[in-house]
Design an enzyme around this catalytic site. Structure first.
Site, PDB file in Angstrom:
ATOM      1  N   GLU A   1     -11.649   0.661  -2.462  1.00 43.72           N
ATOM      2  CA  GLU A   1     -10.889   1.127  -1.298  1.00 43.72           C
ATOM      3  C   GLU A   1      -9.643   1.864  -1.762  1.00 43.72           C
ATOM      4  O   GLU A   1      -9.441   2.100  -2.948  1.00 43.72           O
ATOM      5  CB  GLU A   1     -10.508  -0.055  -0.408  1.00 43.72           C
ATOM      6  CG  GLU A   1      -9.690  -1.120  -1.114  1.00 43.72           C
ATOM      7  CD  GLU A   1      -9.551  -2.405  -0.320  1.00 43.72           C
ATOM      8  OE1 GLU A   1     -10.212  -2.555   0.721  1.00 43.72           O
ATOM      9  OE2 GLU A   1      -8.770  -3.273  -0.750  1.00 43.72           O
TER      10      GLU A   1
ATOM     11  N   ASP B   1       0.807  -1.230   0.000  1.00 45.62           N
ATOM     12  CA  ASP B   1       0.000   0.000   0.000  1.00 45.62           C
ATOM     13  C   ASP B   1       0.840   1.281   0.000  1.00 45.62           C
ATOM     14  O   ASP B   1       0.662   2.156   0.855  1.00 45.62           O
ATOM     15  CB  ASP B   1      -0.942   0.014   1.213  1.00 45.62           C
ATOM     16  CG  ASP B   1      -1.700  -1.279   1.394  1.00 45.62           C
ATOM     17  OD1 ASP B   1      -2.169  -1.818   0.386  1.00 45.62           O
ATOM     18  OD2 ASP B   1      -1.813  -1.755   2.538  1.00 45.62           O
TER      19      ASP B   1
END
Length: 578
Positions: free
Chosen positions: A203, A42
């Protein structure tokens, strides 16, 4: 089996270097992925002047939320962690039970002279704890603030300053709220601004304002092989958002590419105005079976013409694109560059290197350095512990910290070795080295005191493994005569992308005792699908003692810590020398 063989010759015969194994920056427009190899989930990035800064997820590892800096987009130096003190989130780590709970998906931004790092700690107490750290000096661990706490309803927070001074947090869903940077208050009710293109789990949002539009970049499709990046835009921050007709703008789904799970990205510019992006990817190929380094950070070029949608270059191991900034490793701070080797000989003046991490916040006093080396006090729980024990003996679950410290595996092929001095007094006392993904995914080579018949005891080398697939049977080898009372050199070698070899030698590099081999599938996915493997050292009394205390003795001293990179695979059939 006992044989004579120089450890690295195992590696030298395991890989045939191809003519394409060129230098990382052999041309100003060529680079190799991953640019942050090893577990770096991420990624989120920003630029200040001529320096790029990126942060990644760390879940329950500690210290957490590493910040890397680079001037050339190729060499990345670890400059700090935002979460380094138990006092920043008191009691949270030790009340975390899941193997992939903790710090999820940070966003790193620079605004008005300060760095801001927003994140969320999952699955403890009320469920989600929003945290916002800030600093004016990202090169100093201690300069990161205690977090401003807030209470989000969903994961993956973005942080966006609009032209009118309002600050917004967008989260999974995709929902949008204003965030008060003084109180942590979120505006109510949350506004749903986009649900993506139909993929599961929309997301990882990031908002960018450009040419009169708010662009909303998200991840969707889950975090496995259907992962993708999609985009929408609106003239108003709260919508309505128009989806790009050619979504997804970046994915390797339904391909035979070596890099899979491509998604969850962030975009930024270089000093010349060229756009770039970082996202996560997994070097697994479509079979998605062997990927011990988990989700790594990869770089790609972005073409973003005025008024148009951004075009993202597909992720491959060997990339061609914009000219890279000149190579430059002149970065402040005392951390290492991510791809560099380890060469540590611990003394009383040593501290733990900045890139060493634990699984949860460690118990106080467990790790120290002396002229004898890195000393680790054993924990009652071993690396697995007794998971799901309902708190009957929490010291056995690992929640009070494992006596383990490690560094990321950052290369496909490597040799990791430490010299261990160890004089256990009780049966079951053990110390060694490990490939560690989670408490239920690890491969260990330990020196352990065992009963040997007629009431006597003896030191043995023992390999044990837990994990995905079919773990090999436990292997135990008596310590060779003449090795007692001397340091023992323990090795873990990646023989090829699928296999680890675990062996020991006398500390003078003499005869080698191979203890066993294990598949990298054991530390690929399973209960560690979000994380990546760590290589490190541990000490345990395997449940002996009581409370949080082991029987006396069993403190392990580790000297001559070496991590030697050998090769990096950029495709299933191409490797480059490290």
């Amino acid at each position: 089996m006992k044989f004579s063989l120089a450890p690295l010759s195992l590696l030298a015969t395991a890989v045939a270097f191809t003519p394409a194994a060129l230098a990382q920056n052999d041309a100003t427009t060529t680079f190799l992925n991953p640019i942050l190899p090893g577990w770096h989930s991420d990624p989120s990035c920003t630029r200040v002047d001529d320096t790029f800064f990126c942060a990644t997820s760390t879940f329950i590892s500690f210290p957490g939320l590493p910040v890397y800096a680079s001037k050339d987009l190729v060499n990345w130096k670890l400059i700090s962690h935002a979460w380094t003190r138990e006092s920043q989130l008191p009691g949270v780590s030790w009340n975390t039970t899941g193997q992939q709970d903790g710090m999820y998906a940070p966003t790193l931004r620079y605004h008005d002279g300060e760095f801001w790092l927003i994140c969320e700690y999952l699955n403890v107490g009320p469920g989600i704890i929003g945290v916002l750290f800030r600093t004016t000096d990202p090169f100093d661990d201690d300069a990161w603030s205690d977090p401003l706490l807030f209470s989000p309803q969903a994961i993956d927070p973005d942080l966006f300053w609009d032209d009118d001074g309002k600050v917004y947090a967008a989260t999974q869903g995709i929902i949008l709220q204003e965030l008060d940077l003084e109180t942590g208050e979120l505006s109510q009710p949350p506004i749903e601004i986009w649900t993506g293109t139909g993929g599961v789990w929309p997301e990882g949002p990031h908002i960018y304002k450009r040419d009169g539009y708010y662009y909303l970049l998200i991840a969707e499709g889950g975090t496995a092989t259907d992962h993708a990046i999609t985009i929408a835009r609106s003239e108003n921050i709260d919508g309505p958002y128009e989806a790009y007709e050619d979504n997804p703008i970046l994915t390797n789904r339904d391909t035979d590419e070596y890099f899979q799970t491509v998604g969850h990205g962030d975009l930024f510019t270089d000093p010349d105005g060229n756009w770039w992006g970082l996202c996560l990817a997994t070097r697994s190929g479509p079979e998605y079976k062997h990927y011990p380094m988990g989700r790594e950070a990869v770089l790609f070029n972005v073409t973003w013409d005025e008024g148009e949608w951004p075009v993202l270059e597909p992720v491959r191991g060997r990339m061609e694109g914009w000219p890279l900034p000149p190579q430059d490793r002149d970065i402040p701070g005392d951390g290492p560059f991510n791809s560099d080797p380890d060469e540590y000989d611990f003394t009383a003046d040593s501290g733990l290197p900045k890139h060493f991490v634990h699984w949860r916040v460690p118990a106080e006093g467990i790790f120290s350095t002396s002229d004898s080396g890195l000393e680790i006090v054993p924990s009652r729980n071993n690396l697995t512990g007794v998971l799901g024990s309902n708190g009957d003996d929490i010291a056995l679950t690992g929640q009070r910290g494992l006596s383990f410290v490690g560094r990321r595996q950052t290369h496909t092929l490597f040799d990791f070795s430490v010299d261990l001095s160890f004089s256990p007094r009780e049966v079951g006392q053990e110390a060694g080295v490990t490939v560690f993904l989670t408490q239920v995914n690890h491969i260990d080579l330990g020196l352990v005191l065992l009963e040997s018949g007629n009431g006597s005891t003896a030191l043995h080398l023992r390999m044990r493994a837990e994990g995905t697939g079919s773990p090999p049977p436990e292997e135990t080898v008596a310590l060779p005569q003449g090795w007692e009372g001397k340091p023992v050199r323990l090795h873990i070698t990646a023989e090829d992308p699928q296999t680890y070899v675990l062996f020991a030698s006398s500390d003078d590099g003499g005869d080698i005792v191979e203890v066993g081999t294990a598949s990298s599938e054991l530390v690929s996915g399973g209960n560690g699908s979000f994380v990546g493997s760590l290589l490190g050292a541990y000490a345990t009394c395997n449940g002996g003692g009581s409370g949080t205390e082991c029987p006396e003795g069993g403190v392990a001293s580790f000297q001559r810590w070496r991590y030697t990179p050998v090769a990096q695979y950029v495709s299933e059939d191409e490797s480059v020398p490290a």
